[in-house]
Scaffold this motif. Structure first.
Motif: not given
Length: 310
Positions: A105-118, A137-148
């Motif tokens: 979860v950490y490894g995949v979450g790290e890559f996914t988080s950095l991709s969303v930040m890009a 704010p809704f888009t940000v919430l959806c992206l965070l939800f997607f990451i996890w």
């Protein structure tokens, strides 16, 4: 699904050649790095959480990255420190499965988080007039939800494959329980495990190419505007450095996958833990130094402490 062997005790062989002095020295160093990493990431999280001016998408994603880093090091350090201090290099199959889940979860979450930040940086620089309407704010919430959800789903799929067959081997040649190493313990491997491994590598490769392509577009856009160039150096460079730093950890999985046995045990152990220990330590340092608002807040905290001492 066949019966799952739940009573097996696994042996971690990465430290077999280490004497007591080496264990104590490495324990002291690892404990210090662990505590400093916790402080750095917790400080970053609290600064972003309590500073209203930093409640913007870029900083919210950064806060999420720090939370993910804390989860990753919590899954690795306590058990590794116990191995070093007690010389009892064993772990139950159940505990190994839990550690494997946390690390995936950490490894995949790290890559996914950095991709969303890009994506966030691409929109901020290449489409600045539409940034706030797109990154709502809704888009940000959806992206965070997607990451996890994405990282957790990958972790659960990996665990389900690991539990599909009983284990016939009991030695893990790393300092932690990792998915590919656990799969090698199984009495049998099937076609679905190969499909999952391929899916995982392809997904990470796609994210890597996506981020690099996004930054290529950003660099091309920055050539036309001085303001964009300044924004790139101040906000994008830390992220790009962090992403490249995390990408270097792919070497660990590749070594495991292709069973690289020509490396010495010390080098192999170092490669296996660097992706778990280096990014969580380096990330808050890079962002704390390069991002002006966070750097200013840290300076204010230290100034406030000095004034209180006077």
């Amino acid at each position: 699904m066949e019966n799952i062997s739940s009573s097996h005790i696994l042996t971690v062989t990465a430290l077999n050649d280490w004497d007591w002095t080496s264990r104590i020295l490495f324990f002291s160093f690892a404990l210090l790095v662990y505590l400093v990493t916790i402080v750095l990431n917790a400080t970053m999280i609290m600064i972003i959480a309590f500073e209203k001016a930093l409640h913007e998408p870029m900083y919210i994603f950064l806060c999420n990255l720090c939370i993910n880093d804390l989860c990753g090091i919590t899954g690795f350090y306590p058990r590794a420190l116990a191995y070093l201090l007690t010389e009892r290099n064993v772990i139950s199959h159940e505990e190994c499965i839990v550690q494997d889940l946390v690390i995936i979860v950490y490894g995949v979450g790290e890559f996914t988080s950095l991709s969303v930040m890009a994506v966030d940086r691409y929109i901020a620089i290449c489409r600045p007039l539409h940034y706030h309407s797109i990154m709502s704010p809704f888009t940000v919430l959806c992206l965070l939800f997607f990451i996890w959800v994405f990282s957790s789903s990958v972790g659960l799929m990996a665990i389900s494959l690991t539990l599909k067959y009983p284990i016939c081997r009991h030695d893990i040649n790393k300092l932690f329980c990792e998915h590919l190493s656990l799969m090698k313990l199984a009495c049998k491997q099937d076609f679905f495990q190969g499909i999952f491994n391929g899916f995982l590598y392809i997904s990470m490769s796609v994210l890597l190419v996506f981020v690099l392509f996004s930054y290529l577009k950003i660099i091309l856009a920055c050539r036309k505007s001085k303001v964009s160039r300044e924004k790139f150096y101040s906000t994008c460079m830390p992220h790009l450095i962090t992403f490249l730093n995390t990408s270097c950890g792919i070497s660990d999985s590749l070594c495991t996958h292709f069973n690289v046995e020509t490396l010495s045990r010390v080098v192999y152990t170092f490669l296996s833990i660097i992706n778990l220990t280096l990014p969580p330590f380096v990330n808050p340092l890079i962002y704390g130094i390069k991002l002006g608002p966070i750097r200013a807040k840290i300076f204010n905290i230290f100034k406030g402490q000095r004034l209180n001492e006077l």
